[in-house]
Design a protein around this motif. Structure first.
Motif, short mmCIF file in Angstrom:
data_model
loop_
_atom_site.label_atom_id
_atom_site.label_comp_id
_atom_site.label_asym_id
_atom_site.label_seq_id
_atom_site.Cartn_x
_atom_site.Cartn_y
_atom_site.Cartn_z
N ASP A 114 6.10 -5.02 -8.87
CA ASP A 114 7.23 -5.66 -8.22
C ASP A 114 7.52 -4.93 -6.92
N PHE A 115 8.04 -5.67 -5.93
CA PHE A 115 8.24 -5.13 -4.60
C PHE A 115 9.66 -5.36 -4.10
N ALA A 116 10.16 -4.38 -3.35
CA ALA A 116 11.43 -4.50 -2.63
C ALA A 116 11.13 -4.09 -1.19
N THR A 117 11.15 -5.03 -0.28
CA THR A 117 10.66 -4.79 1.08
C THR A 117 11.64 -3.96 1.91
N TYR A 118 11.06 -3.20 2.87
CA TYR A 118 11.94 -2.40 3.74
C TYR A 118 11.41 -2.20 5.17
N ARG A 119 10.25 -2.75 5.50
CA ARG A 119 9.76 -2.59 6.88
C ARG A 119 8.67 -3.61 7.14
N GLU A 120 8.53 -4.03 8.40
CA GLU A 120 7.42 -4.90 8.75
C GLU A 120 6.12 -4.12 8.70
N ASP A 121 5.04 -4.83 8.41
CA ASP A 121 3.71 -4.23 8.33
C ASP A 121 2.84 -4.75 9.47
N ASN A 122 2.53 -3.88 10.40
CA ASN A 122 1.63 -4.24 11.50
C ASN A 122 0.48 -3.25 11.54
N LEU A 123 -0.71 -3.77 11.78
CA LEU A 123 -1.93 -2.97 11.84
C LEU A 123 -2.35 -2.78 13.29
N ALA A 124 -3.16 -1.74 13.52
CA ALA A 124 -3.61 -1.48 14.89
C ALA A 124 -5.07 -1.05 14.90
N PHE A 125 -5.78 -1.53 15.91
CA PHE A 125 -7.14 -1.06 16.19
C PHE A 125 -7.04 0.03 17.25
N GLU A 126 -7.57 1.20 16.91
CA GLU A 126 -7.50 2.35 17.80
C GLU A 126 -8.90 2.68 18.30
N ALA A 127 -9.01 2.93 19.60
CA ALA A 127 -10.30 3.24 20.23
C ALA A 127 -10.13 4.46 21.12
N GLN A 128 -11.25 4.98 21.63
CA GLN A 128 -11.18 6.06 22.61
C GLN A 128 -10.40 5.59 23.82
N ILE B 55 6.14 -4.20 4.26
CA ILE B 55 5.98 -2.97 3.50
C ILE B 55 7.09 -2.90 2.47
N ALA B 56 6.79 -2.41 1.27
CA ALA B 56 7.79 -2.46 0.22
C ALA B 56 7.72 -1.28 -0.73
N ALA B 57 8.88 -0.95 -1.29
CA ALA B 57 8.94 -0.04 -2.42
C ALA B 57 8.24 -0.76 -3.57
N THR B 58 7.39 -0.04 -4.28
CA THR B 58 6.51 -0.66 -5.27
C THR B 58 6.74 -0.05 -6.65
N THR B 59 6.97 -0.90 -7.64
CA THR B 59 7.20 -0.44 -9.01
C THR B 59 6.31 -1.21 -9.97
N LYS B 60 6.12 -0.64 -11.15
CA LYS B 60 5.38 -1.34 -12.18
C LYS B 60 6.11 -2.63 -12.52
N LYS B 61 5.38 -3.70 -12.71
CA LYS B 61 5.98 -5.02 -12.96
C LYS B 61 6.92 -4.95 -14.17
N ASP B 62 8.09 -5.55 -14.00
CA ASP B 62 9.11 -5.62 -15.05
C ASP B 62 9.64 -4.25 -15.47
N SER B 63 9.58 -3.28 -14.55
CA SER B 63 10.12 -1.95 -14.84
C SER B 63 11.64 -1.93 -14.81
N GLY B 64 12.25 -2.98 -14.24
CA GLY B 64 13.70 -3.01 -14.12
C GLY B 64 14.22 -2.34 -12.87
N LEU B 65 13.32 -1.89 -12.00
CA LEU B 65 13.74 -1.15 -10.80
C LEU B 65 13.78 -2.00 -9.53
N ALA B 66 13.13 -3.13 -9.53
CA ALA B 66 13.04 -3.91 -8.29
C ALA B 66 14.41 -4.29 -7.74
N LYS B 67 15.30 -4.76 -8.61
CA LYS B 67 16.62 -5.19 -8.13
C LYS B 67 17.45 -4.02 -7.62
#
Length: 327
Positions: free
Chosen positions: A155-169, A271-283
């Motif tokens: 289960d997930f509780a979101t807290y930030r956008e997820d953006n990826l980046a390609f890094e080069a020299q 991006i999200a806080a991640t818990t075991k499914k049905d752990s009761g922590l998502a809410k």
């Protein structure tokens, strides 16, 4: 990429790059800070010492009461993060043992609201999920992207956008906007991440279109990856946008040559806080996150690490995630 996803990703990348333009590396008179240029043209110091003076907030009894009794009785929130993360996400302070960064700061805020003491464990990426599966850890705060596949077990509780980046020299002349730009290129990525999933899909798309596939490389840690990048053994490194922008700003040896939503072309990754499914922590996690969003402490944490442009306005439980296929 959709117009919305493209605009949000570009805005986040430009804002982050502006916030982290290098003014100077560690100040010789103050080894506990790194000084970077702020978007206003001034200078901002990022505290990298073990004495963090973290942003804090108070307990909210109504939210704390939602936490499963076993955790409330224990008094600690057992959190897990990747030992392979880098600044400004999760990394070690100047004493090489104190865990600091935006992820620990947000985790501590959540624990404050829940009236618990945050205990952060750092492990290898794959062991985050092993520990969550076995209930060794209550929640992961480690730049974990919501994906449809992961939602089957977590289960997930979101807290930030997820953006990826390609890094080069620096000065590579490369520009990445889509699959064709990495055709035939040698690209490093971390195993088991959504970055890897995206890169594999792009490589398959290139083959289907008659272009060369991506030569995907894996390294044990960031230092090995950056050594390969500087020596020319790889062309690009695909990783989280915050770490790429921070690394480019503080070394002056690399540059971000392309950004992309962590959930692919049709969806803004989260991006999200991640818990075991049905752990009761998502809410309770989501409620705690929404409380710190509302009271302003969340914004203070993101600003502290130069990540204001990756803020979310609300924490969501199990929103749409990175799809199983990205075609």
């Amino acid at each position: 990429m959709t117009t919305l996803a493209a605009r949000r990703t570009a805005t986040a990348a430009l804002g982050l790059a502006g916030a982290l333009l290098l003014a100077a590396c560690a100040n010789p008179d103050d080894g506990g800070t790194t000084e970077v240029a702020a978007k206003s043209g001034g200078k901002t110091k990022i505290n990298i010492s073990p004495d963090q003076n973290r942003v804090t907030t108070g307990k909210v009894d109504s939210i704390a009461s939602e936490v499963p009794e076993k955790i409330r009785e224990r008094g600690t929130l057992e959190l897990v993060a990747s030992s392979g993360s880098a600044a400004p996400l999760t990394f070690y302070a100047t004493d090489n043992k104190t865990v600091i960064g935006v992820e620990p700061d947000i985790a501590h805020l959540v624990a404050d609201v829940l009236g618990l003491k945050a205990h952060i464990n750092t492990v290898s990426w794959e062991n985050i999920f092993v520990g969550l599966d076995s209930a060794k850890y209550d929640a992961g705060f480690s730049n974990i992207t919501v994906t449809e596949e992961r939602k089957e077990k977590y289960d997930f509780a979101t807290y930030r956008e997820d953006n990826l980046a390609f890094e080069a020299q620096e000065g590579s002349g490369l520009k990445v906007t889509g699959p064709k730009d990495v055709a035939g290129k040698t690209v490093a990525v971390s195993s088991g991440t959504n970055q890897e999933k995206l890169l594999i899909e792009w490589s398959a798309e290139n083959k289907k279109a008659g272009r060369k596939p991506v030569d995907i490389k894996y390294y044990q840690n960031d230092s090995d990856t950056y050594l390969a990048l500087q020596s020319g053994r790889i062309d690009l490194y695909l990783g989280p946008n915050p770490t790429a922008a921070y690394h480019a700003a503080t070394t002056g040896k690399t540059e971000v040559v392309g950004t992309y939503s962590g959930a692919g072309a049709r969806l803004q990754g989260l991006i999200a806080a991640t818990t075991k499914k049905d752990s009761g922590l998502a809410k309770p996690l989501a409620d705690a996150l929404n409380h710190v969003i509302d009271n302003g402490t969340y914004a203070k944490v993101l600003k502290r690490w130069g990540l204001s442009d990756e803020a979310v306005t609300r924490s969501e439980i199990n929103p749409p995630g990175l799809p199983r296929t990205n075609t």
